[in-house]
Write a protein that holds these residues in place. Sequence first.
Motif, mmCIF file in Angstrom:
data_model
loop_
_atom_site.group_PDB
_atom_site.id
_atom_site.type_symbol
_atom_site.label_atom_id
_atom_site.label_comp_id
_atom_site.label_asym_id
_atom_site.label_seq_id
_atom_site.Cartn_x
_atom_site.Cartn_y
_atom_site.Cartn_z
ATOM 1 N N PRO A 100 0.819 -1.216 0.000
ATOM 2 C CA PRO A 100 0.000 0.000 0.000
ATOM 3 C C PRO A 100 0.856 1.270 0.000
ATOM 4 O O PRO A 100 1.963 1.289 0.535
ATOM 5 C CB PRO A 100 -0.800 -0.096 1.297
ATOM 6 N N ARG A 101 0.323 2.320 -0.600
ATOM 7 C CA ARG A 101 1.037 3.609 -0.635
ATOM 8 C C ARG A 101 1.240 4.170 0.768
ATOM 9 O O ARG A 101 2.103 5.001 0.985
ATOM 10 C CB ARG A 101 0.284 4.602 -1.498
ATOM 11 N N THR A 102 0.456 3.681 1.719
ATOM 12 C CA THR A 102 0.545 4.159 3.102
ATOM 13 C C THR A 102 1.466 3.287 3.963
ATOM 14 O O THR A 102 1.580 3.521 5.159
ATOM 15 C CB THR A 102 -0.853 4.187 3.740
ATOM 16 N N ALA A 103 2.115 2.274 3.356
ATOM 17 C CA ALA A 103 2.980 1.373 4.126
ATOM 18 C C ALA A 103 4.153 2.138 4.724
ATOM 19 O O ALA A 103 4.766 2.986 4.075
ATOM 20 C CB ALA A 103 3.497 0.240 3.243
ATOM 21 N N ALA A 104 4.448 1.833 5.977
ATOM 22 C CA ALA A 104 5.561 2.488 6.665
ATOM 23 C C ALA A 104 6.883 1.906 6.187
ATOM 24 O O ALA A 104 7.004 0.706 5.953
ATOM 25 C CB ALA A 104 5.420 2.277 8.172
ATOM 26 N N ALA A 105 7.866 2.782 6.031
ATOM 27 C CA ALA A 105 9.201 2.326 5.658
ATOM 28 C C ALA A 105 9.778 1.503 6.800
ATOM 29 O O ALA A 105 9.490 1.744 7.966
ATOM 30 C CB ALA A 105 10.098 3.523 5.350
ATOM 31 N N GLY A 106 10.579 0.490 6.447
ATOM 32 C CA GLY A 106 11.219 -0.338 7.460
ATOM 33 C C GLY A 106 11.043 -1.812 7.176
ATOM 34 O O GLY A 106 10.564 -2.216 6.113
ATOM 35 N N SER A 107 11.421 -2.629 8.150
ATOM 36 C CA SER A 107 11.387 -4.076 8.005
ATOM 37 C C SER A 107 9.998 -4.626 8.302
ATOM 38 O O SER A 107 9.394 -4.286 9.321
ATOM 39 C CB SER A 107 12.406 -4.710 8.961
ATOM 40 N N GLY A 119 0.424 -24.989 9.016
ATOM 41 C CA GLY A 119 1.370 -25.696 8.155
ATOM 42 C C GLY A 119 2.805 -25.275 8.440
ATOM 43 O O GLY A 119 3.070 -24.437 9.294
ATOM 44 N N THR A 120 3.719 -25.862 7.702
ATOM 45 C CA THR A 120 5.132 -25.514 7.845
ATOM 46 C C THR A 120 5.314 -24.035 7.533
ATOM 47 O O THR A 120 4.774 -23.531 6.557
ATOM 48 C CB THR A 120 5.985 -26.362 6.881
ATOM 49 N N ARG A 121 6.105 -23.347 8.366
ATOM 50 C CA ARG A 121 6.295 -21.904 8.208
ATOM 51 C C ARG A 121 7.722 -21.571 7.796
ATOM 52 O O ARG A 121 8.670 -22.191 8.256
ATOM 53 C CB ARG A 121 5.995 -21.173 9.509
ATOM 54 N N VAL A 122 7.826 -20.551 6.941
ATOM 55 C CA VAL A 122 9.113 -19.981 6.541
ATOM 56 C C VAL A 122 8.940 -18.474 6.580
ATOM 57 O O VAL A 122 7.951 -17.946 6.065
ATOM 58 C CB VAL A 122 9.508 -20.424 5.113
ATOM 59 N N THR A 123 9.880 -17.755 7.187
ATOM 60 C CA THR A 123 9.821 -16.296 7.253
ATOM 61 C C THR A 123 11.015 -15.707 6.517
ATOM 62 O O THR A 123 12.142 -16.153 6.706
ATOM 63 C CB THR A 123 9.809 -15.808 8.710
ATOM 64 N N VAL A 124 10.723 -14.735 5.646
ATOM 65 C CA VAL A 124 11.777 -14.041 4.897
ATOM 66 C C VAL A 124 11.618 -12.538 5.102
ATOM 67 O O VAL A 124 10.524 -12.053 5.381
ATOM 68 C CB VAL A 124 11.750 -14.385 3.386
ATOM 69 N N PRO A 125 12.708 -11.787 4.978
ATOM 70 C CA PRO A 125 12.625 -10.337 5.205
ATOM 71 C C PRO A 125 12.039 -9.588 4.006
ATOM 72 O O PRO A 125 12.185 -9.992 2.860
ATOM 73 C CB PRO A 125 14.082 -9.936 5.418
ATOM 74 N N LEU A 126 11.380 -8.494 4.307
ATOM 75 C CA LEU A 126 10.886 -7.541 3.314
ATOM 76 C C LEU A 126 11.144 -6.167 3.903
ATOM 77 O O LEU A 126 10.727 -5.882 5.026
ATOM 78 C CB LEU A 126 9.389 -7.736 3.058
ATOM 79 N N THR A 127 11.860 -5.326 3.177
ATOM 80 C CA THR A 127 12.173 -3.984 3.665
ATOM 81 C C THR A 127 11.522 -2.967 2.747
ATOM 82 O O THR A 127 11.916 -2.832 1.581
ATOM 83 C CB THR A 127 13.696 -3.755 3.704
ATOM 84 N N VAL A 128 10.515 -2.281 3.253
ATOM 85 C CA VAL A 128 9.851 -1.229 2.488
ATOM 86 C C VAL A 128 10.740 0.010 2.572
ATOM 87 O O VAL A 128 11.121 0.441 3.658
ATOM 88 C CB VAL A 128 8.437 -0.941 3.030
ATOM 89 N N ILE A 129 11.079 0.549 1.400
ATOM 90 C CA ILE A 129 11.941 1.734 1.360
ATOM 91 C C ILE A 129 11.091 2.990 1.362
ATOM 92 O O ILE A 129 9.919 2.957 0.999
ATOM 93 C CB ILE A 129 12.886 1.708 0.136
ATOM 94 N N ALA A 130 11.678 4.088 1.765
ATOM 95 C CA ALA A 130 10.959 5.362 1.807
ATOM 96 C C ALA A 130 10.727 5.865 0.388
ATOM 97 O O ALA A 130 11.529 5.633 -0.507
ATOM 98 C CB ALA A 130 11.759 6.381 2.603
ATOM 99 N N GLY A 131 9.628 6.569 0.183
ATOM 100 C CA GLY A 131 9.332 7.133 -1.126
ATOM 101 C C GLY A 131 8.261 6.332 -1.829
ATOM 102 O O GLY A 131 7.816 5.295 -1.368
ATOM 103 N N ALA A 132 7.865 6.816 -2.985
ATOM 104 C CA ALA A 132 6.822 6.163 -3.767
ATOM 105 C C ALA A 132 7.436 5.394 -4.914
ATOM 106 O O ALA A 132 8.542 5.680 -5.354
ATOM 107 C CB ALA A 132 5.846 7.207 -4.307
ATOM 108 N N ALA A 133 6.704 4.412 -5.406
ATOM 109 C CA ALA A 133 7.164 3.648 -6.567
ATOM 110 C C ALA A 133 7.242 4.567 -7.772
ATOM 111 O O ALA A 133 6.386 5.423 -7.978
ATOM 112 C CB ALA A 133 6.197 2.495 -6.851
ATOM 113 N N ARG A 134 8.309 4.398 -8.557
ATOM 114 C CA ARG A 134 8.481 5.227 -9.745
ATOM 115 C C ARG A 134 7.603 4.698 -10.864
ATOM 116 O O ARG A 134 7.521 3.508 -11.091
ATOM 117 C CB ARG A 134 9.942 5.212 -10.178
ATOM 118 N N GLY A 135 6.990 5.589 -11.586
ATOM 119 C CA GLY A 135 6.157 5.196 -12.720
ATOM 120 C C GLY A 135 6.947 5.243 -14.005
ATOM 121 O O GLY A 135 8.168 5.365 -14.013
ATOM 122 N N GLY A 136 6.263 5.140 -15.096
ATOM 123 C CA GLY A 136 6.917 5.230 -16.400
ATOM 124 C C GLY A 136 7.727 4.001 -16.701
ATOM 125 O O GLY A 136 7.192 2.954 -16.986
#
Length: 175
Positions: A100-107, A119-136
């Motif tokens: 979401p565009r409102t997602a907080a930056a960070g882990s 079920g069996t669980r696996v956790t992986v990291p996702l780091t949301v970076i600051a700023g908006a996704a670039r278009g074009g």
Amino acid sequence: MPAMPAAHRRLPPTAAAVLPAASVCALAVFAVFAAAPTPAHASPSATVSPGSPAPGQRITLGISGCGTKTGRATSRAFGEVRLTPGHPETGNLVGSADVPRTAAAGSHPVTFECGGPGGTRVTVPLTVIAGAARGGSGGSIGSTSTGQIAVGGALVAGALGAGFHVMRRRAEAGA
């Protein structure tokens, strides 16, 4: 001198030395593959791509080695996503989500569950970076230096020159 029958011919010294070594190598490779875990017994492996998205960007989620036909991925960054079979022969589960565009930056860890809750669980990291996704162009094209443009132009000119030369040689040979 009469020709020797094929059964009594001796191999050259190099071939005689290489054959036993090749046999040992072949047996070693076979042993490694025989001892490797099969996909049904391998522990699940999960991926998130890209691993560092910007708010508003779509991500792809995947897990392999579950041995199930369903699963889910959950994270504070995007909520819950149902995973479905990506390809029947590989046994992987896939899905996608929009950060979401409102997602907080960070882990924001992503937890994958094979077969759903419990079920069996696996956790992986996702780091949301600051700023908006670039278009074009999707952020895939950055700035280009003058040197890069010059090298690209030289490569194009060289390819055109080589093509012209080949066509001219063919025309001269046919005349």
